[in-house]
Design a protein around this motif. Structure first.
Motif, PDB file in Angstrom:
ATOM      1  N   GLY A 195       9.928  23.756   7.436  1.00  0.00           N
ATOM      2  CA  GLY A 195       9.809  22.341   7.095  1.00  0.00           C
ATOM      3  C   GLY A 195       9.354  21.454   8.231  1.00  0.00           C
ATOM      4  N   LYS A 196       8.714  22.038   9.245  1.00  0.00           N
ATOM      5  CA  LYS A 196       8.301  21.240  10.402  1.00  0.00           C
ATOM      6  C   LYS A 196       6.935  20.589  10.213  1.00  0.00           C
ATOM      7  N   GLY A 197       6.222  20.970   9.167  1.00  0.00           N
ATOM      8  CA  GLY A 197       4.936  20.339   8.869  1.00  0.00           C
ATOM      9  C   GLY A 197       5.112  19.221   7.859  1.00  0.00           C
ATOM     10  N   ALA A 198       4.002  18.698   7.348  1.00  0.00           N
ATOM     11  CA  ALA A 198       4.051  17.653   6.315  1.00  0.00           C
ATOM     12  C   ALA A 198       2.682  17.514   5.677  1.00  0.00           C
ATOM     13  N   LEU A 199       2.686  17.129   4.406  1.00  0.00           N
ATOM     14  CA  LEU A 199       1.443  16.718   3.761  1.00  0.00           C
ATOM     15  C   LEU A 199       1.103  15.310   4.226  1.00  0.00           C
ATOM     16  N   TYR A 200      -0.154  14.939   4.086  1.00  0.00           N
ATOM     17  CA  TYR A 200      -0.534  13.550   4.347  1.00  0.00           C
ATOM     18  C   TYR A 200       0.045  12.659   3.248  1.00  0.00           C
ATOM     19  N   PRO A 201       0.233  11.380   3.549  1.00  0.00           N
ATOM     20  CA  PRO A 201       0.736  10.463   2.521  1.00  0.00           C
ATOM     21  C   PRO A 201      -0.143  10.486   1.270  1.00  0.00           C
ATOM     22  N   LEU A 259     -23.176  18.420  -3.884  1.00  0.00           N
ATOM     23  CA  LEU A 259     -21.965  17.706  -4.268  1.00  0.00           C
ATOM     24  C   LEU A 259     -21.794  16.439  -3.425  1.00  0.00           C
ATOM     25  N   ILE A 260     -20.862  15.612  -3.801  1.00  0.00           N
ATOM     26  CA  ILE A 260     -20.572  14.380  -3.068  1.00  0.00           C
ATOM     27  C   ILE A 260     -19.654  14.703  -1.895  1.00  0.00           C
ATOM     28  N   ALA A 261     -19.985  14.189  -0.715  1.00  0.00           N
ATOM     29  CA  ALA A 261     -19.201  14.439   0.496  1.00  0.00           C
ATOM     30  C   ALA A 261     -18.325  13.230   0.803  1.00  0.00           C
ATOM     31  N   ILE A 262     -17.008  13.431   0.726  1.00  0.00           N
ATOM     32  CA  ILE A 262     -16.061  12.367   1.048  1.00  0.00           C
ATOM     33  C   ILE A 262     -15.349  12.738   2.335  1.00  0.00           C
ATOM     34  N   GLY A 263     -15.562  11.946   3.374  1.00  0.00           N
ATOM     35  CA  GLY A 263     -14.985  12.224   4.683  1.00  0.00           C
ATOM     36  C   GLY A 263     -13.642  11.546   4.868  1.00  0.00           C
ATOM     37  N   ILE A 285     -16.434   7.407   3.193  1.00  0.00           N
ATOM     38  CA  ILE A 285     -15.375   7.651   4.175  1.00  0.00           C
ATOM     39  C   ILE A 285     -14.108   6.962   3.701  1.00  0.00           C
ATOM     40  N   ILE A 286     -12.991   7.683   3.774  1.00  0.00           N
ATOM     41  CA  ILE A 286     -11.707   7.090   3.397  1.00  0.00           C
ATOM     42  C   ILE A 286     -10.740   7.138   4.584  1.00  0.00           C
ATOM     43  N   GLU A 287      -9.810   6.203   4.596  1.00  0.00           N
ATOM     44  CA  GLU A 287      -8.777   6.149   5.627  1.00  0.00           C
ATOM     45  C   GLU A 287      -7.431   6.644   5.098  1.00  0.00           C
ATOM     46  N   ASP A 288      -7.322   6.755   3.771  1.00  0.00           N
ATOM     47  CA  ASP A 288      -6.081   7.195   3.123  1.00  0.00           C
ATOM     48  C   ASP A 288      -6.464   7.860   1.813  1.00  0.00           C
ATOM     49  N   LEU A 289      -5.793   8.950   1.477  1.00  0.00           N
ATOM     50  CA  LEU A 289      -6.121   9.679   0.250  1.00  0.00           C
ATOM     51  C   LEU A 289      -5.966   8.825  -1.005  1.00  0.00           C
ATOM     52  N   ILE A 290      -5.118   7.816  -0.958  1.00  0.00           N
ATOM     53  CA  ILE A 290      -4.896   6.972  -2.136  1.00  0.00           C
ATOM     54  C   ILE A 290      -6.178   6.297  -2.594  1.00  0.00           C
ATOM     55  N   GLU A 291      -7.122   6.117  -1.680  1.00  0.00           N
ATOM     56  CA  GLU A 291      -8.404   5.493  -2.026  1.00  0.00           C
ATOM     57  C   GLU A 291      -9.179   6.321  -3.051  1.00  0.00           C
ATOM     58  N   LYS A 307      -8.223   7.484  -5.796  1.00  0.00           N
ATOM     59  CA  LYS A 307      -7.948   7.082  -7.180  1.00  0.00           C
ATOM     60  C   LYS A 307      -9.005   6.095  -7.673  1.00  0.00           C
ATOM     61  N   THR A 308      -9.339   5.137  -6.856  1.00  0.00           N
ATOM     62  CA  THR A 308     -10.351   4.135  -7.228  1.00  0.00           C
ATOM     63  C   THR A 308     -11.756   4.715  -7.159  1.00  0.00           C
ATOM     64  N   ILE A 309     -12.021   5.472  -6.082  1.00  0.00           N
ATOM     65  CA  ILE A 309     -13.362   6.014  -5.880  1.00  0.00           C
ATOM     66  C   ILE A 309     -13.750   6.985  -6.992  1.00  0.00           C
ATOM     67  N   LEU A 310     -12.858   7.913  -7.302  1.00  0.00           N
ATOM     68  CA  LEU A 310     -13.184   8.944  -8.292  1.00  0.00           C
ATOM     69  C   LEU A 310     -13.208   8.403  -9.707  1.00  0.00           C
ATOM     70  N   LEU A 311     -12.440   7.359  -9.973  1.00  0.00           N
ATOM     71  CA  LEU A 311     -12.435   6.748 -11.298  1.00  0.00           C
ATOM     72  C   LEU A 311     -13.818   6.247 -11.677  1.00  0.00           C
ATOM     73  N   ASN A 312     -14.579   5.790 -10.673  1.00  0.00           N
ATOM     74  CA  ASN A 312     -15.884   5.186 -10.923  1.00  0.00           C
ATOM     75  C   ASN A 312     -17.033   6.182 -10.798  1.00  0.00           C
ATOM     76  N   MET A 313     -16.696   7.470 -10.672  1.00  0.00           N
ATOM     77  CA  MET A 313     -17.756   8.485 -10.557  1.00  0.00           C
ATOM     78  C   MET A 313     -17.921   9.222 -11.876  1.00  0.00           C
TER      79      MET A 313
END
Length: 218
Positions: A88-94, A182-186, A203-209, A211-217
């Protein structure tokens, strides 16, 4: 919404940095005990190499050592990584699980394509129960060329994917997307480099972005 999204693992879904230094120090302490190393662990060099196939990483870190020593060192390093994940010393990104849930709810298939080894990836997937969302996880070990573009191509072929995005933090991910149309998301996260990110479509700064980006693709 796209049909599929292919994610990198290290530095994209999994915060490798949380176990990297610990595991690398353990490994080079082991080499010192064997009288095969007499310096500090080359953490900065390893960070630079993140995203490269494993054999290339050890060639760079141990340029004066034999392939046998490199392979033994990699095996020991893998043991330490897996143990640290299971402890349990690792973690997923938010927001990984939130984004994965959103994609699955919208019938978007999720795949993982990683330069990590099979055992290492399995430890992460199992510990964080990623199989709840991920259709299949692919390791560079499954591709003779050790080329991520070829790995992504194999996913496209196996799952009959026509439209997808590749989400990752290094140039190998961006190239894997572009080489396969394919589409490249950095992901501008821990290991990202500005010159590599500049080649991504988005380019994204947080994975939560996503949700909005993929909704419009489409």
């Amino acid at each position: 919404m796209l049909q599929s999204v292919i994610f990198d693992m290290d530095g994209t879904l999994f915060q490798t940095d949380k176990i990297l230094e610990l595991s690398l120090n353990d490994t080079f302490d082991h080499l010192r005990q064997l009288n095969k190393w007499d310096n500090t662990a080359p953490l900065d060099k390893f960070r630079e190499m993140m995203g490269a196939p494993v054999p290339k990483i050890w060639e760079a870190l141990l340029p004066d050592h034999s392939n046998e020593v490199r392979e033994q060192t990699d095996a020991y390093f893998l043991e330490r990584l897996v143990e640290n994940i299971r402890s349990g010393k690792g973690a997923l990104y938010p927001n990984v699980t939130e984004v994965f849930s959103y994609l699955k709810e919208n019938n978007c298939a999720i795949y993982i394509a990683s330069n990590g080894l099979i055992e290492y990836l399995r430890a992460i997937v199992n510990y964080y129960h990623l199989d709840n969302w991920v259709t299949e996880t692919f390791s560079i070990q499954q591709i003779d060329s050790l080329n991520k573009s070829d790995l992504v191509k194999s996913i496209i072929t196996k799952h009959h994917i026509k439209e997808a995005a590749v989400v990752g933090d290094r140039l190998s991910d961006i190239n894997a997307a572009k080489d396969n149309g394919l589409i490249a998301i950095g992901c501008n996260f821990d290991f990202a480099q500005a010159d590599e990110m500049a080649q991504a479509d988005i380019i994204i700064e947080d994975l939560i972005e996503l949700k909005t980006i993929l909704l419009n693709m489409d």
